[in-house]
Design a protein around this motif. Structure first.
Motif, PDB file in Angstrom:
ATOM      1  N   MET A  97       0.824  -1.216   0.000  1.00  9.79           N
ATOM      2  CA  MET A  97       0.000   0.000   0.000  1.00  9.79           C
ATOM      3  C   MET A  97       0.853   1.258   0.000  1.00  9.79           C
ATOM      4  SD  MET A  97      -3.231  -0.685   2.439  1.00  9.79           S
ATOM      5  CE  MET A  97      -3.946   0.906   2.173  1.00  9.79           C
ATOM      6  N   ILE A 118      -4.337  14.242  -0.471  1.00  9.74           N
ATOM      7  CA  ILE A 118      -3.582  13.063  -0.037  1.00  9.74           C
ATOM      8  C   ILE A 118      -2.284  13.491   0.631  1.00  9.74           C
ATOM      9  CG2 ILE A 118      -2.440  10.955  -0.780  1.00  9.74           C
ATOM     10  CD1 ILE A 118      -4.434  10.737  -3.020  1.00  9.74           C
ATOM     11  N   ASN A 121      -2.708  14.833   4.076  1.00 11.89           N
ATOM     12  CA  ASN A 121      -3.043  13.753   4.991  1.00 11.89           C
ATOM     13  C   ASN A 121      -1.835  12.909   5.366  1.00 11.89           C
ATOM     14  OD1 ASN A 121      -5.892  13.334   5.860  1.00 11.89           O
ATOM     15  ND2 ASN A 121      -6.179  13.939   3.739  1.00 11.89           N
ATOM     16  N   VAL A 122      -0.995  12.618   4.365  1.00 12.19           N
ATOM     17  CA  VAL A 122       0.204  11.820   4.659  1.00 12.19           C
ATOM     18  C   VAL A 122       1.094  12.582   5.635  1.00 12.19           C
ATOM     19  CG1 VAL A 122       2.309  10.841   3.693  1.00 12.19           C
ATOM     20  CG2 VAL A 122       0.153  10.558   2.490  1.00 12.19           C
ATOM     21  N   LEU A 125      -0.502  12.448   9.077  1.00 12.28           N
ATOM     22  CA  LEU A 125      -0.485  11.117   9.688  1.00 12.28           C
ATOM     23  C   LEU A 125       0.871  10.818  10.301  1.00 12.28           C
ATOM     24  CD1 LEU A 125      -2.494   8.859   7.237  1.00 12.28           C
ATOM     25  CD2 LEU A 125      -3.167   9.716   9.467  1.00 12.28           C
ATOM     26  N   LEU A 136      -7.788   4.252  17.304  1.00 18.12           N
ATOM     27  CA  LEU A 136      -8.484   3.995  16.040  1.00 18.12           C
ATOM     28  C   LEU A 136      -8.679   2.494  15.865  1.00 18.12           C
ATOM     29  CD1 LEU A 136      -9.475   4.700  13.121  1.00 18.12           C
ATOM     30  CD2 LEU A 136      -7.100   4.542  12.413  1.00 18.12           C
TER      31      LEU A 136
ATOM     32  N   LEU B  33      -5.588   6.896  -1.534  1.00 18.35           N
ATOM     33  CA  LEU B  33      -6.788   7.326  -0.826  1.00 18.35           C
ATOM     34  C   LEU B  33      -6.818   6.795   0.602  1.00 18.35           C
ATOM     35  CD1 LEU B  33      -9.072   9.038  -1.951  1.00 18.35           C
ATOM     36  CD2 LEU B  33     -10.408   6.969  -2.253  1.00 18.35           C
ATOM     37  N   ALA B  34      -6.126   5.670   0.832  1.00 17.53           N
ATOM     38  CA  ALA B  34      -6.112   5.069   2.171  1.00 17.53           C
ATOM     39  C   ALA B  34      -5.636   6.066   3.210  1.00 17.53           C
ATOM     40  CB  ALA B  34      -5.219   3.827   2.180  1.00 17.53           C
ATOM     41  N   ALA B  35      -4.638   6.893   2.819  1.00 19.91           N
ATOM     42  CA  ALA B  35      -4.121   7.877   3.773  1.00 19.91           C
ATOM     43  C   ALA B  35      -5.229   8.827   4.219  1.00 19.91           C
ATOM     44  CB  ALA B  35      -2.977   8.662   3.141  1.00 19.91           C
ATOM     45  N   VAL B  36      -6.072   9.229   3.240  1.00 21.80           N
ATOM     46  CA  VAL B  36      -7.181  10.119   3.580  1.00 21.80           C
ATOM     47  C   VAL B  36      -8.187   9.393   4.467  1.00 21.80           C
ATOM     48  CG1 VAL B  36      -8.953  11.632   2.623  1.00 21.80           C
ATOM     49  CG2 VAL B  36      -6.851  11.204   1.346  1.00 21.80           C
ATOM     50  N   ILE B  38      -7.667   6.965   6.521  1.00 19.30           N
ATOM     51  CA  ILE B  38      -7.171   6.774   7.888  1.00 19.30           C
ATOM     52  C   ILE B  38      -7.463   8.021   8.723  1.00 19.30           C
ATOM     53  CG2 ILE B  38      -5.130   6.410   9.323  1.00 19.30           C
ATOM     54  CD1 ILE B  38      -3.951   4.802   6.981  1.00 19.30           C
TER      55      ILE B  38
END
Lengths: 312, 306
Positions: A97, A118, A121-122, A125, A136, B33-36, B38
């Motif tokens: 992933m 994205i 968000n990265v 995170l 979570l 998209l997985a990052a979003v 999460i």
């Protein structure tokens, strides 16, 4: 600067001033070296403290015994097996992933709100405290998805933590590859995916590997999120073996099993008041820190050799 | 392409090829998209799991009461003791990490030769790689006993020891972000300063550091966020009793230590203990998120300038 030096009538005054500033310069050099040496010594003391304290326990039995109420016979069998299985799950989730997301952001995504979203968000995170990932996972994996406190849950939780590291290192590795490599491949009729798979990824492999190793090293030592999902601290059994002698040779029952991991075992032993358990904790800590230092050292070496070798 | 009546064998292959390409692009996009997802997952879980908590507890009590005992007979739900513990320990850590980190960064960026830098940076990276549970062991069984020799009244669980150890842990973060910022300052500015007869130290303090200021501040902000979210050092060495105090020689729980202590016990799904860790987690998440956004914004502002 000019304001500090008044027009000096006396040449000696100027010389004294220069001397003073040169002295400050040397003084700071000494302080700098001192601070860095202190950090290196702190790392060394940390390492030696664990190894010396844990030395009496460092034998084969420590790795082949289950934890026990008696400190002398206690070992880390269930912990290291648990860590190995959890990390296997983490590896197979986070690596594909993370690399795929990194490729998408660098090679495919058009600049726009979507890739920005994205990217933001990265970046965020990577800064979220690990224990939040634990919460979570507790709410989502354990209860909402009903996976319970299993190896699968723990593996998924740690892969959430590892994902940003893999994405960022993949992107950096890809970004360093010059455009003409891609253009050459396009010129002979390769599709975008062929260019990516056969050329870009090949050249980026070293950087991607570095990120994977660093991410795995971090996952080995990560404690808080695994405690948060409710991992037990005392486990005296092993999960079902993933390989069996009868068909189909491989089974996935172990994914559902209860487990403990090395850092939780260490945490549990630190929390006991008896000194004998602290020795066990030190030995476990030595195992963890040797693993992480080796992996980080390997990653640093790898990155260094890539930087030296590749000249576009 | 598709409108053409005669499809040659070559073109047929192209359709398959294009389809596969699209499929691959789509799956790559889903991974991104997985990052979003999460992030949304975190917000969703924290909100839905802590909503029942805020049904039972008023926001006013949560934010102003100074007693936190959700698991006791007499229940009190004031987050302040956990926040005070978090702030005190992070404060001690910063007192250690900001001077050491800044000196390291200045030295590496302005003084060190290439060779020294090649040796020191890996050491800092190794320090970053040390698991926090190991740092916790270090704080409880090495640093606190040492401190007790100087100050005999220090309890076994205190905020000073873990604060100092956390500071050592944070130094490499500050050093690497601040060094990046200082090295990004254009050489011409240094040369101008040297040409005026300034020494390296004068140049570092009066030219490079002011120019890199926002980058250095970003390093500090990110370090604060790192300290607030740190869990294992404090859970091991600072004690797990909530205590409304800013006194570093007392024991106190942080937000993170509270979550760990509840998770270690029997966690009843949907019980008040379960809900309270999500409420505490929500506070933690909001604190670190705002600091991270502020830190990244400051850093970005800096990189835009040069």
């Amino acid at each position: 600067m000019a304001s500090t030096i008044k027009p000096a009538k006396d040449l000696n005054a100027v010389r004294a001033l220069i001397k003073k500033h040169k002295k400050n310069d040397r003084l700071f050099s000494v302080i700098g070296i001192f601070v860095i040496a202190a950090l290196a010594i702190a790392l060394l003391v940390l390492f030696l403290d664990l190894v010396i304290d844990g030395y009496p326990k460092m034998n084969l039995e420590f790795f082949s015994n289950f934890p026990s109420r008696k400190a002398e016979g206690a070992g880390i069998l269930s912990a290291w097996v648990g860590s190995a299985l959890v990390l296997t799950v983490t590896f197979f989730v986070a690596v594909p992933m993370g690399v795929a997301a990194g490729i998408y952001l660098e090679e495919y995504a058009k600049k726009g709100w979507f890739s920005d979203l994205i990217e933001i968000n990265v970046a965020n995170l990577a800064g979220v405290p690990s224990i939040i990932y634990g919460l979570l996972a507790l709410g989502l994996f354990v209860y909402e998805f009903g996976l319970g406190t299993s190896i699968l849950t723990a593996g998924l939780t740690l892969s959430l933590l590892m994902l940003p590291i893999v994405i960022v290192s993949t992107r950096e590795a890809i970004r360093a590859i010059p455009v003409h490599i891609r253009e050459a491949a396009y010129a002979v009729g390769a599709t975008k995916w062929q260019v990516t798979l056969h050329h870009v990824l090949q050249y980026a492999m070293g950087g991607v590997l570095t990120g994977i190793i660093i991410g795995m090293a971090r996952a080995i030592g990560e404690t808080a999120p695994v405690i948060t999902i409710g991992a037990l601290t005392f486990i005296a059994f092993l999960p079902p073996a993933p390989v069996s002698e009868v068909m189909p040779f491989i089974n996935f029952n172990w994914l559902d099993a209860g487990f403990t991991v090395l850092p939780i075992q260490m945490f549990n032993w630190i929390s006991r008041p008896e000194h004998a358990f602290h020795i066990n904790a030190a030995a476990t800590g030595a195992v963890i820190i040797i693993l992480t230092l080796l992996m980080n050292g390997l990653a640093i070496r790898l990155r260094y050799s890539i930087r030296k070798k590749i000249k576009w | 392409m598709a409108q053409k009546k005669i499809i040659s064998p070559g073109l047929k292959k192209n359709i398959r090829r294009n389809f596969l390409e699209r499929l691959i692009e789509l799956s790559l996009m889903l991974s991104g998209l997985a990052a979003v997802l999460i992030t949304f997952g975190i917000v969703y879980i924290l909100v839905t799991e802590s909503l029942p908590f805020f049904d039972a507890v008023s926001l006013k009590e949560f934010l102003t009461s100074t007693v936190w005992t959700p698991l006791f007979e007499r229940k009190n739900y004031g987050i302040l003791p956990l926040v005070s513990g978090t702030i005190t320990i992070t404060g001690i850590a910063l007192l250690v990490a900001i001077p050491l980190g800044t000196i390291t960064a200045v030295y590496l960026s302005e003084f060190a030769t290439h060779k020294v830098r090649e040796i020191v940076k890996p050491i800092l990276e190794l320090l970053v790689g040390v698991p926090t549970v190991v740092f916790g062991y270090f704080a409880l069984l090495l640093v606190t006993p040492l401190l007790q020799k100087i100050y005999p009244d220090l309890p076994t669980f205190n905020m000073l020891g873990p604060g100092i150890v956390m500071g050592i842990m944070i130094v490499p973060y500050i050093a690497s972000v601040a060094e990046d910022a200082m090295r990004a300052v254009p050489m011409a500015m240094r040369e101008g300063s040297y040409a005026m007869g300034a020494t390296r130290f004068q140049t570092a303090v009066t030219v490079v550091m002011p120019a890199a200021l926002s980058g250095i501040i970003a390093a500090y902000i990110l370090a604060v966020s790192r300290g607030i979210g740190e869990t294992m050092i404090v859970a091991i060495a600072a004690g797990q009793q909530p205590n409304f105090t800013f006194n570093p020689v007392e024991s106190a729980a942080t937000i993170t230590a509270y979550i760990v202590s509840v998770a270690l016990g029997d966690l009843e799904h949907g019980g008040i203990g379960y809900q309270s860790i999500f409420a505490a987690g929500m506070v933690l998440f909001l604190m670190t998120l705002s600091l991270n956004i502020l830190g990244q914004w400051t850093r970005k502002k800096f990189t835009e300038r040069y």
